[in-house]
Design a protein around this motif. Structure first.
Motif, PDB file in Angstrom:
ATOM      1  N   ASP A   1     -77.977  82.402  -1.412  1.00 34.47           N
ATOM      2  CA  ASP A   1     -77.519  82.128  -0.042  1.00 34.47           C
ATOM      3  C   ASP A   1     -78.676  81.631   0.820  1.00 34.47           C
ATOM      4  OD1 ASP A   1     -78.951  84.462   0.096  1.00 34.47           O
ATOM      5  OD2 ASP A   1     -77.476  85.569   1.290  1.00 34.47           O
ATOM      6  N   ARG A   2     -79.562  80.859   0.209  1.00 35.56           N
ATOM      7  CA  ARG A   2     -80.738  80.364   0.938  1.00 35.56           C
ATOM      8  C   ARG A   2     -80.818  78.839   0.854  1.00 35.56           C
ATOM      9  NH1 ARG A   2     -85.905  82.830  -1.261  1.00 35.56           N
ATOM     10  NH2 ARG A   2     -86.757  81.643   0.483  1.00 35.56           N
ATOM     11  N   PRO A   3     -79.871  78.137   1.419  1.00 36.31           N
ATOM     12  CA  PRO A   3     -79.942  76.665   1.383  1.00 36.31           C
ATOM     13  C   PRO A   3     -81.141  76.122   2.152  1.00 36.31           C
ATOM     14  CG  PRO A   3     -78.229  77.396   2.900  1.00 36.31           C
ATOM     15  CD  PRO A   3     -78.687  78.615   2.155  1.00 36.31           C
ATOM     16  N   GLU A   4     -81.702  76.934   3.046  1.00 36.52           N
ATOM     17  CA  GLU A   4     -82.868  76.493   3.827  1.00 36.52           C
ATOM     18  C   GLU A   4     -84.055  76.123   2.943  1.00 36.52           C
ATOM     19  OE1 GLU A   4     -80.278  79.156   6.254  1.00 36.52           O
ATOM     20  OE2 GLU A   4     -81.223  79.303   4.270  1.00 36.52           O
ATOM     21  N   ARG A   5     -84.082  76.636   1.712  1.00 31.89           N
ATOM     22  CA  ARG A   5     -85.182  76.300   0.802  1.00 31.89           C
ATOM     23  C   ARG A   5     -85.272  74.794   0.558  1.00 31.89           C
ATOM     24  NH1 ARG A   5     -83.778  79.962  -4.256  1.00 31.89           N
ATOM     25  NH2 ARG A   5     -85.423  78.712  -5.212  1.00 31.89           N
ATOM     26  N   LEU A   6     -84.175  74.102   0.672  1.00 29.98           N
ATOM     27  CA  LEU A   6     -84.185  72.665   0.422  1.00 29.98           C
ATOM     28  C   LEU A   6     -84.891  71.890   1.528  1.00 29.98           C
ATOM     29  CD1 LEU A   6     -80.556  72.193  -0.948  1.00 29.98           C
ATOM     30  CD2 LEU A   6     -82.683  72.366  -2.248  1.00 29.98           C
ATOM     31  N   ARG A   7     -85.031  72.480   2.693  1.00 27.72           N
ATOM     32  CA  ARG A   7     -85.731  71.811   3.796  1.00 27.72           C
ATOM     33  C   ARG A   7     -87.201  71.554   3.462  1.00 27.72           C
ATOM     34  NH1 ARG A   7     -83.897  70.931   8.584  1.00 27.72           N
ATOM     35  NH2 ARG A   7     -81.804  71.620   9.178  1.00 27.72           N
ATOM     36  N   GLU A   8     -87.739  72.330   2.544  1.00 26.88           N
ATOM     37  CA  GLU A   8     -89.151  72.194   2.205  1.00 26.88           C
ATOM     38  C   GLU A   8     -89.413  71.027   1.262  1.00 26.88           C
ATOM     39  OE1 GLU A   8     -90.023  75.998   0.562  1.00 26.88           O
ATOM     40  OE2 GLU A   8     -89.333  77.086   2.351  1.00 26.88           O
ATOM     41  N   ARG A   9     -88.353  70.435   0.728  1.00 22.43           N
ATOM     42  CA  ARG A   9     -88.557  69.330  -0.202  1.00 22.43           C
ATOM     43  C   ARG A   9     -89.102  68.087   0.492  1.00 22.43           C
ATOM     44  NH1 ARG A   9     -87.117  67.331  -4.382  1.00 22.43           N
ATOM     45  NH2 ARG A   9     -85.748  65.739  -3.496  1.00 22.43           N
ATOM     46  N   PRO A  10     -90.019  67.357  -0.185  1.00 26.25           N
ATOM     47  CA  PRO A  10     -90.596  66.167   0.443  1.00 26.25           C
ATOM     48  C   PRO A  10     -89.749  64.916   0.302  1.00 26.25           C
ATOM     49  CG  PRO A  10     -91.645  66.561  -1.675  1.00 26.25           C
ATOM     50  CD  PRO A  10     -90.684  67.699  -1.458  1.00 26.25           C
ATOM     51  N   ALA A  11     -88.628  64.985  -0.432  1.00 27.43           N
ATOM     52  CA  ALA A  11     -87.783  63.818  -0.682  1.00 27.43           C
ATOM     53  C   ALA A  11     -86.332  64.182  -0.420  1.00 27.43           C
ATOM     54  CB  ALA A  11     -87.973  63.339  -2.130  1.00 27.43           C
ATOM     55  N   PRO A  12     -85.457  63.165  -0.314  1.00 27.02           N
ATOM     56  CA  PRO A  12     -84.052  63.444   0.014  1.00 27.02           C
ATOM     57  C   PRO A  12     -83.348  64.275  -1.061  1.00 27.02           C
ATOM     58  CG  PRO A  12     -84.559  61.116   0.315  1.00 27.02           C
ATOM     59  CD  PRO A  12     -85.721  61.715  -0.386  1.00 27.02           C
ATOM     60  N   THR A  13     -82.378  65.061  -0.591  1.00 28.94           N
ATOM     61  CA  THR A  13     -81.581  65.897  -1.482  1.00 28.94           C
ATOM     62  C   THR A  13     -80.106  65.703  -1.167  1.00 28.94           C
ATOM     63  OG1 THR A  13     -83.324  67.570  -1.466  1.00 28.94           O
ATOM     64  CG2 THR A  13     -81.191  68.241  -2.328  1.00 28.94           C
ATOM     65  N   VAL A  14     -79.302  65.602  -2.207  1.00 28.04           N
ATOM     66  CA  VAL A  14     -77.844  65.622  -2.084  1.00 28.04           C
ATOM     67  C   VAL A  14     -77.346  66.828  -2.867  1.00 28.04           C
ATOM     68  CG1 VAL A  14     -75.677  64.417  -2.559  1.00 28.04           C
ATOM     69  CG2 VAL A  14     -77.730  63.106  -1.922  1.00 28.04           C
ATOM     70  N   ILE A  15     -76.509  67.647  -2.254  1.00 27.16           N
ATOM     71  CA  ILE A  15     -75.896  68.765  -2.963  1.00 27.16           C
ATOM     72  C   ILE A  15     -74.392  68.548  -3.003  1.00 27.16           C
ATOM     73  CG2 ILE A  15     -77.760  70.354  -2.381  1.00 27.16           C
ATOM     74  CD1 ILE A  15     -75.992  71.641  -0.293  1.00 27.16           C
ATOM     75  N   THR A  16     -73.765  68.990  -4.098  1.00 23.35           N
ATOM     76  CA  THR A  16     -72.341  68.679  -4.319  1.00 23.35           C
ATOM     77  C   THR A  16     -71.536  69.943  -4.606  1.00 23.35           C
ATOM     78  OG1 THR A  16     -72.791  68.221  -6.643  1.00 23.35           O
ATOM     79  CG2 THR A  16     -72.871  66.356  -5.143  1.00 23.35           C
ATOM     80  N   PRO A  17     -71.443  70.856  -3.660  1.00 21.33           N
ATOM     81  CA  PRO A  17     -70.710  72.101  -3.920  1.00 21.33           C
ATOM     82  C   PRO A  17     -69.202  71.938  -3.788  1.00 21.33           C
ATOM     83  CG  PRO A  17     -71.513  72.085  -1.672  1.00 21.33           C
ATOM     84  CD  PRO A  17     -72.033  70.826  -2.319  1.00 21.33           C
TER      85      PRO A  17
END
Length: 524
Positions: A374-390
């Protein structure tokens, strides 16, 4: 046709705007205040357009029962009643509580209708359903929220139970126009005639299921009246935005993808994702799979390289395997992480390592999402774009919510998850919602129950990854991929017997059909 014009450009060509109820009220106000069009003229044109749609849809019905509320939606219904009567139909107008429409314009329309013999009768809870008659929902309109209450509630139940055709004006009563929420009983329409602009609540589940076919009627508001869209609607033509291979393309330039996935008993998912990247137009794909299962995945794939990731015999992704995956990622344009990854504790550590160090665009799906907990905020630390498909259940887990909460307001859920994660969110389901931080969300117009089969989510992951690898911006890549995936599902020709491999094989034909649809739309 002068239907509502957006004040901002779409995320992809030929996406159509969806407007909330406030924007529709603003359009009416500007038409009357700035352009001096009498509001009663707009009401007359709305009712005339709805009557024409009914006559065109059910030309032999010959009878209609129109349920009217006390506001302007009821006034629209009175106009419909008059034009159907003039067309030779038998018409009854029923009002919950017996009160006729009474806003100024609606009251005038009630008076006009009375001059040709139309009277407003009280609605009775035990009202019989006339066989074959068209029932018209003109009860509440776009401004309503919450479940139907008071005297309206039994009228909604009556319409919901009507065995013949049902037509809703503006929005089916019980459906919230801005969100698609259905908090109680709601009308289930065969046709919804909405005036001047399309609305999110007609395109997003669960409201989408209640709206039936949607027709947007031109009521004479000038094109100069431009409105801020609340969402965009993406049809098949959106897939035409995927860059084709050029005459001078080579495999890396056409889009190179790394799929990281697979575990003991879960070898099919990465194979499906990998094949989908190539059928979607990618030029090269590598699968990074735990060494213990690498031979099984390699045996399924002829055109894809399968790199063994060190796993110490564990049969799932480990931290040493993550290091090798990162080395492989340096050669490609995008990474898909998650298909068949499994949920072992060591895999969670490996996923965290990849998320922290990967500098390529990423699609995160399936078990990759599970390891976020339950920590989607972890993706904010990525240096490149992210797409998630839930899907809705995965989105609920990421948001710390219950699945019914997500399903009841899919637009808000997708926006919330996008803001919290900093990622583009593809909330899968009928009427898939694509949301990006700070952007107007997009709703997929099309979808098919043929996609309700195991593995089609892995196919979508591969298509998104291929679009990212071709250099598309993440929001546009997700929208185009969803459109292509949905169209491929429709083209499989196997109906309820569709399997994920069928969808993969239909991707090239879907791309051709999307290009043709875009050309047709441009020429129209």
């Amino acid at each position: 046709m002068a239907v509502a014009q957006p004040s901002s450009p779409p995320p992809l060509p030929r996406c159509r705007p969806l407007f909330d109820a406030a924007a529709m009220r603003d359009a009416d106000a500007r038409a009357t205040g700035v352009h001096a069009i009498p509001s009663i003229v707009l009401m007359e044109r709305a009712g005339l357009a709805a009557a024409a749609a009914i006559l065109g849809g059910w030309p032999r019905a010959g009878a209609a029962v129109i349920l009217v509320g006390t506001g302007n939606n009821g006034g629209d219904g009175m106009v419909v009643a008059r034009h159907l009567l003039e067309a030779g139909w038998s018409v009854r107008v029923l009002a919950p509580g017996g009160a006729p429409p009474r806003t100024p314009d609606a009251a005038t329309m009630t008076t006009i209708a009375s001059t040709i013999g139309i009277r407003v009768e009280p609605f009775r809870d035990d009202e019989a359903h006339p066989p074959g008659a068209v029932a018209v929902d003109a009860l509440l309109g776009t401004g309503a929220s919450g479940p139907p209450r008071g005297e309206v509630a039994p009228a909604v139940a009556w319409l919901a139970a009507h065995p013949g055709p049902v037509v809703a004006l503006d929005v089916p009563t019980g459906v919230e126009a801005d969100t698609g929420r259905v908090p109680g009983e709601a009308v289930r329409a065969d046709l919804t005639v909405t005036f001047h602009g399309d609305m999110p609540g007609l395109r997003v589940l669960p409201g989408r299921d209640r709206a039936g076919r949607v027709e947007v009627a031109d009521i004479g508001i000038p094109r100069a009246v431009r409105l801020a869209p609340a969402a965009w609607l993406a049809g098949h033509a959106a897939a035409a935005a995927i860059p084709p291979k050029g005459s001078d393309s080579e495999k890396y330039g056409a889009g190179a993808v790394l799929v990281v996935g697979g575990a003991t008993g879960l070898t099919g998912a990465p194979a499906l994702a990998a094949r989908a990247t190539l059928r979607a137009g990618g030029g090269l794909t590598v699968v990074g799979a735990p060494a213990a299962v690498q031979p099984l995945i390699a045996g399924e794939l002829l055109e894809v390289m399968v790199a063994p990731l060190p796993d110490g015999g564990a049969g799932h992704l480990t931290v040493p395997g993550a290091d090798e995956a990162l080395a492989q990622a340096a050669r490609v344009g995008a990474v898909a992480l998650g298909p068949g990854l499994g949920r072992a504790d060591g895999t969670g550590e490996a996923v965290a390592a990849i998320l922290a160090a990967l500098e390529s665009p990423l699609v995160l799906d399936a078990d990759g999402l599970w390891h976020l907990h339950d920590r989607p905020e972890r993706l904010r630390e990525r240096p490149a774009p992210t797409v998630i498909t839930p899907h809705a259940g995965e989105a609920a887990r990421l948001l710390g919510a219950e699945r019914p909460e997500v399903e009841s307001d899919r637009l808000a859920s997708a926006r919330d998850l996008a803001e919290r994660s900093g990622a583009v969110v593809v909330l899968k389901g009928a009427g898939t919602v694509i949301a990006a931080p700070g952007a107007v969300p997009v709703v997929a117009e099309h979808g098919t129950s043929a996609l309700a089969t195991a593995g089609t989510g892995d196919v979508l992951t591969g298509v998104v990854a291929a679009c990212l690898a071709k250099g598309m911006p993440p929001h546009a890549a997700a929208v185009a991929a969803v459109a292509l995936h949905a169209l491929a599902g429709e083209l499989t020709g196997h109906g309820d017997g569709t399997v994920a491999s069928d969808v993969i094989e239909a991707l090239p034909a879907a791309r051709d059909a999307a290009v043709a649809a875009a050309a047709e739309a441009a020429a129209a």
